[in-house]
Design a protein around this motif. Structure first.
Motif, PDB file in Angstrom:
ATOM      1  N   ALA A   1       0.762  -1.219  -0.064  1.00 54.37           N
ATOM      2  CA  ALA A   1      -0.023   0.145  -0.089  1.00 54.37           C
ATOM      3  C   ALA A   1       0.775   1.224   0.028  1.00 54.37           C
ATOM      4  O   ALA A   1       0.390   2.262  -0.716  1.00 54.37           O
ATOM      5  CB  ALA A   1      -1.021  -0.195   1.242  1.00 54.37           C
ATOM      6  N   VAL A   2       2.012   1.599   0.696  1.00 57.30           N
ATOM      7  CA  VAL A   2       2.750   2.296   0.573  1.00 57.30           C
ATOM      8  C   VAL A   2       3.393   2.558  -0.730  1.00 57.30           C
ATOM      9  O   VAL A   2       3.382   3.591  -1.333  1.00 57.30           O
ATOM     10  CB  VAL A   2       4.188   2.127   1.576  1.00 57.30           C
ATOM     11  N   LEU A   3       3.827   1.373  -1.505  1.00 59.09           N
ATOM     12  CA  LEU A   3       4.300   1.363  -2.810  1.00 59.09           C
ATOM     13  C   LEU A   3       3.266   1.986  -3.759  1.00 59.09           C
ATOM     14  O   LEU A   3       3.357   2.759  -4.416  1.00 59.09           O
ATOM     15  CB  LEU A   3       4.666  -0.111  -3.249  1.00 59.09           C
ATOM     16  N   ALA A   4       1.897   1.428  -3.637  1.00 61.44           N
ATOM     17  CA  ALA A   4       0.793   2.068  -4.349  1.00 61.44           C
ATOM     18  C   ALA A   4       0.576   3.332  -4.366  1.00 61.44           C
ATOM     19  O   ALA A   4       0.398   4.217  -4.943  1.00 61.44           O
ATOM     20  CB  ALA A   4      -0.279   1.046  -3.974  1.00 61.44           C
ATOM     21  N   ALA A   5       0.721   4.079  -2.817  1.00 66.11           N
ATOM     22  CA  ALA A   5       0.219   5.270  -2.625  1.00 66.11           C
ATOM     23  C   ALA A   5       1.445   6.371  -3.348  1.00 66.11           C
ATOM     24  O   ALA A   5       1.197   7.199  -3.722  1.00 66.11           O
ATOM     25  CB  ALA A   5       0.302   5.677  -1.344  1.00 66.11           C
TER      26      ALA A   5
ATOM     27  N   GLN B   1       9.605  -2.649  -7.805  1.00 70.39           N
ATOM     28  CA  GLN B   1       9.964  -3.941  -7.313  1.00 70.39           C
ATOM     29  C   GLN B   1       9.038  -4.550  -5.976  1.00 70.39           C
ATOM     30  O   GLN B   1       9.754  -4.644  -4.925  1.00 70.39           O
ATOM     31  CB  GLN B   1      11.356  -3.959  -7.147  1.00 70.39           C
ATOM     32  N   PRO B   2       7.826  -4.717  -6.063  1.00 68.00           N
ATOM     33  CA  PRO B   2       6.974  -5.131  -4.896  1.00 68.00           C
ATOM     34  C   PRO B   2       7.526  -6.528  -4.563  1.00 68.00           C
ATOM     35  O   PRO B   2       7.339  -6.924  -3.329  1.00 68.00           O
ATOM     36  CB  PRO B   2       5.560  -5.273  -5.581  1.00 68.00           C
ATOM     37  N   GLY B   3       8.190  -7.103  -5.059  1.00 69.83           N
ATOM     38  CA  GLY B   3       8.626  -8.658  -4.628  1.00 69.83           C
ATOM     39  C   GLY B   3       9.797  -8.610  -3.615  1.00 69.83           C
ATOM     40  O   GLY B   3      10.147  -9.451  -2.844  1.00 69.83           O
ATOM     41  N   ARG B   4      10.274  -7.623  -3.173  1.00 71.84           N
ATOM     42  CA  ARG B   4      11.239  -7.260  -2.159  1.00 71.84           C
ATOM     43  C   ARG B   4      10.465  -7.709  -0.873  1.00 71.84           C
ATOM     44  O   ARG B   4      11.030  -7.742   0.094  1.00 71.84           O
ATOM     45  CB  ARG B   4      11.650  -5.669  -2.010  1.00 71.84           C
ATOM     46  N   VAL B   5       9.249  -7.510  -0.741  1.00 68.37           N
ATOM     47  CA  VAL B   5       8.504  -8.046   0.523  1.00 68.37           C
ATOM     48  C   VAL B   5       8.779  -9.537   0.866  1.00 68.37           C
ATOM     49  O   VAL B   5       8.684  -9.749   2.167  1.00 68.37           O
ATOM     50  CB  VAL B   5       6.917  -7.646   0.455  1.00 68.37           C
ATOM     51  N   PHE B   6       9.416 -10.213  -0.139  1.00 67.75           N
ATOM     52  CA  PHE B   6       9.897 -11.546   0.449  1.00 67.75           C
ATOM     53  C   PHE B   6      11.114 -11.725   1.010  1.00 67.75           C
ATOM     54  O   PHE B   6      11.978 -11.206   0.380  1.00 67.75           O
ATOM     55  CB  PHE B   6       9.738 -12.608  -0.863  1.00 67.75           C
TER      56      PHE B   6
ATOM     57  N   GLU C   1      12.148   2.823   1.992  1.00 65.34           N
ATOM     58  CA  GLU C   1      12.534   2.686   0.607  1.00 65.34           C
ATOM     59  C   GLU C   1      11.236   2.487  -0.679  1.00 65.34           C
ATOM     60  O   GLU C   1      11.502   2.958  -1.596  1.00 65.34           O
ATOM     61  CB  GLU C   1      13.242   1.169   0.506  1.00 65.34           C
ATOM     62  N   PHE C   2      10.087   1.942   0.086  1.00 69.74           N
ATOM     63  CA  PHE C   2       9.126   2.196  -0.871  1.00 69.74           C
ATOM     64  C   PHE C   2       8.482   3.444  -1.068  1.00 69.74           C
ATOM     65  O   PHE C   2       7.770   3.665  -1.729  1.00 69.74           O
ATOM     66  CB  PHE C   2       7.981   1.002  -0.348  1.00 69.74           C
ATOM     67  N   GLY C   3       8.706   4.222  -0.074  1.00 69.20           N
ATOM     68  CA  GLY C   3       8.281   5.620  -0.173  1.00 69.20           C
ATOM     69  C   GLY C   3       7.630   6.332   0.916  1.00 69.20           C
ATOM     70  O   GLY C   3       7.164   7.567   0.940  1.00 69.20           O
ATOM     71  N   ALA C   4       7.699   5.456   2.309  1.00 72.09           N
ATOM     72  CA  ALA C   4       7.262   6.208   3.223  1.00 72.09           C
ATOM     73  C   ALA C   4       7.939   7.386   3.747  1.00 72.09           C
ATOM     74  O   ALA C   4       9.071   7.221   3.838  1.00 72.09           O
ATOM     75  CB  ALA C   4       7.095   5.235   4.534  1.00 72.09           C
ATOM     76  N   THR C   5       7.362   8.538   4.152  1.00 69.20           N
ATOM     77  CA  THR C   5       8.180   9.572   4.322  1.00 69.20           C
ATOM     78  C   THR C   5       8.368   9.716   6.204  1.00 69.20           C
ATOM     79  O   THR C   5       9.233  10.502   6.631  1.00 69.20           O
ATOM     80  CB  THR C   5       7.535  11.172   4.069  1.00 69.20           C
TER      81      THR C   5
ATOM     82  N   LEU D   1       3.689   5.510   7.483  1.00 68.70           N
ATOM     83  CA  LEU D   1       3.632   4.163   7.877  1.00 68.70           C
ATOM     84  C   LEU D   1       3.543   3.985   9.354  1.00 68.70           C
ATOM     85  O   LEU D   1       4.502   4.394  10.259  1.00 68.70           O
ATOM     86  CB  LEU D   1       4.501   3.369   7.160  1.00 68.70           C
ATOM     87  N   MET D   2       2.424   3.293   9.825  1.00 72.08           N
ATOM     88  CA  MET D   2       2.421   2.806  11.226  1.00 72.08           C
ATOM     89  C   MET D   2       2.842   1.414  11.222  1.00 72.08           C
ATOM     90  O   MET D   2       2.101   0.388  10.861  1.00 72.08           O
ATOM     91  CB  MET D   2       0.946   2.975  11.746  1.00 72.08           C
ATOM     92  N   GLY D   3       3.854   1.260  11.975  1.00 72.69           N
ATOM     93  CA  GLY D   3       4.499  -0.103  12.136  1.00 72.69           C
ATOM     94  C   GLY D   3       5.524  -0.164  13.173  1.00 72.69           C
ATOM     95  O   GLY D   3       6.259   0.932  13.553  1.00 72.69           O
ATOM     96  N   ARG D   4       5.893  -1.176  13.888  1.00 78.31           N
ATOM     97  CA  ARG D   4       6.863  -1.021  14.788  1.00 78.31           C
ATOM     98  C   ARG D   4       7.795  -2.288  14.683  1.00 78.31           C
ATOM     99  O   ARG D   4       8.870  -2.727  15.537  1.00 78.31           O
ATOM    100  CB  ARG D   4       6.343  -1.354  16.223  1.00 78.31           C
TER     101      ARG D   4
END
Length: 344
Positions: free
Chosen positions: A183-187, A311-316, A210-214, A197-200
């Protein structure tokens, strides 16, 4: 062939099952070349009641066409194809409206006699409407990114699209799993200016940057909401993409969205009731989202993946074979792995 069967919470097995055979003239038999474990697979892994016979599981895969039914015209033996996470005829009224997840002739993998994707082969119903042919490649990184088009990247895109994310907007993404990062990449792809991005989990949020979260907000609940509002002059963000599926995540989304904004839910809801009363109504907040029609989005997203722009495959972050699937579930459930790729 070997395939994954889930018997209950924590009980995933790899078993020998019958090889798939053509049933309808619209079917195709695929040899699976890449598949994976989805975050949504972890829900039954956590709480499925014990079953004597178990059920097949897995809904994200790429394959090589091995055999085609007499009525199949869009793919031929030897083609490399993407299988979206539901099958559809792509011709019914809902498919024509871009809602293949509601296809009147469609269905889900691993149900009603249809194979699951976490195995060596799959019978694909409605093959002409379901499968998307792609150029052959042996590039592991590209294959991984193509695999995300079966589910997580279109799901992230669906979250952003339903929330009407556009250039210059502020967006919050709740969840640092594979869908949240997608979703970050899509936004970012749609032009969002600020993406919170809300995550811990540090490794995941680093990838999110790297995908775009500021910005990254590790806090949860009211503290997390306050942090998002602090970053946005007290207003909240135009869109909140809720990619978890729990009630606390939805409550944070409602608290973080600005007046007139949209909360888009693509995490499978694990609750029946939520904060949808007068406070939401008075702020003119739209609540949207739902099951992503991946088949509808693949043609739009595929060119950017093929040319390497995204390169969404980087999630793997872990690769196993079919026999290693039970340990792959354990690793994802224990947060040792973000998303596990299966390479038969």
């Amino acid at each position: 062939m070997r395939a994954t069967v889930i018997y209950g919470a924590g009980d995933v097995r790899v078993e020998t099952v019958p090889d798939p055979k053509l049933v309808e003239p619209t079917d195709v038999i695929l040899r699976v070349v890449r598949s994976c474990i989805c975050g949504s697979d972890l829900w039954p892994y956590a709480d499925m009641a014990p079953s004597e016979h178990g059920r097949r599981i897995g809904h994200e895969f790429l394959g090589i066409v091995e055999e085609t039914g007499a009525d199949v015209t869009t793919v031929t033996k030897g083609d490399l194809v993407i299988a979206p996470f539901v099958y559809s005829d792509n011709t019914c009224q809902f498919c024509r409206e871009g809602l293949q997840t509601s296809c009147v002739h469609g269905g889900f993998w691993g149900a009603k006699g249809v194979d699951g994707g976490q195995g060596e082969a799959v019978r694909v119903p409605q093959a002409d409407g379901t499968l998307v042919k792609v150029p052959h490649t042996e590039d592991d990184d590209l294959l991984a990114s193509l695999l995300t088009l079966s589910d997580v990247f279109p799901t992230g895109h669906h979250a952003a699209t339903k929330a009407r994310v556009s250039a210059g907007q502020n967006v919050t993404v709740i969840g640092d799993g594979a869908v949240g990062l997608s979703a970050v990449l899509a936004a970012k792809r749609l032009g969002a200016e600020r993406i919170v991005l809300m995550g811990r989990h540090r490794a995941r949020t680093d990838l999110g940057r790297e995908f775009g979260a500021t910005d990254v907000v590790a806090e949860r609940g009211e503290e997390g909401i306050a942090k998002v509002r602090e970053l946005t002059n007290g207003e909240g963000t135009h869109a909140v993409l809720e990619c978890v599926g729990t009630k606390p995540a939805f409550e944070m989304a409602v608290g973080a969205v600005r007046a007139g904004g949209a909360v888009s839910r693509v995490g499978v809801p694990q609750y029946e009731e939520g904060p949808i009363g007068p406070a939401l109504f008075r702020r003119n907040v739209t609540v949207t989202g739902g099951v992503a029609p991946a088949r509808h989005y693949i043609p739009e997203l595929l060119p950017d993946v093929l040319d390497g722009k995204y390169q969404p495959g980087r999630v793997f972050d872990r690769t196993i074979d079919v026999e290693g699937v039970p340990d792959g579930y354990r690793a994802m459930a224990d947060r040792e792995a973000l998303k596990v790729l299966i390479k038969p």
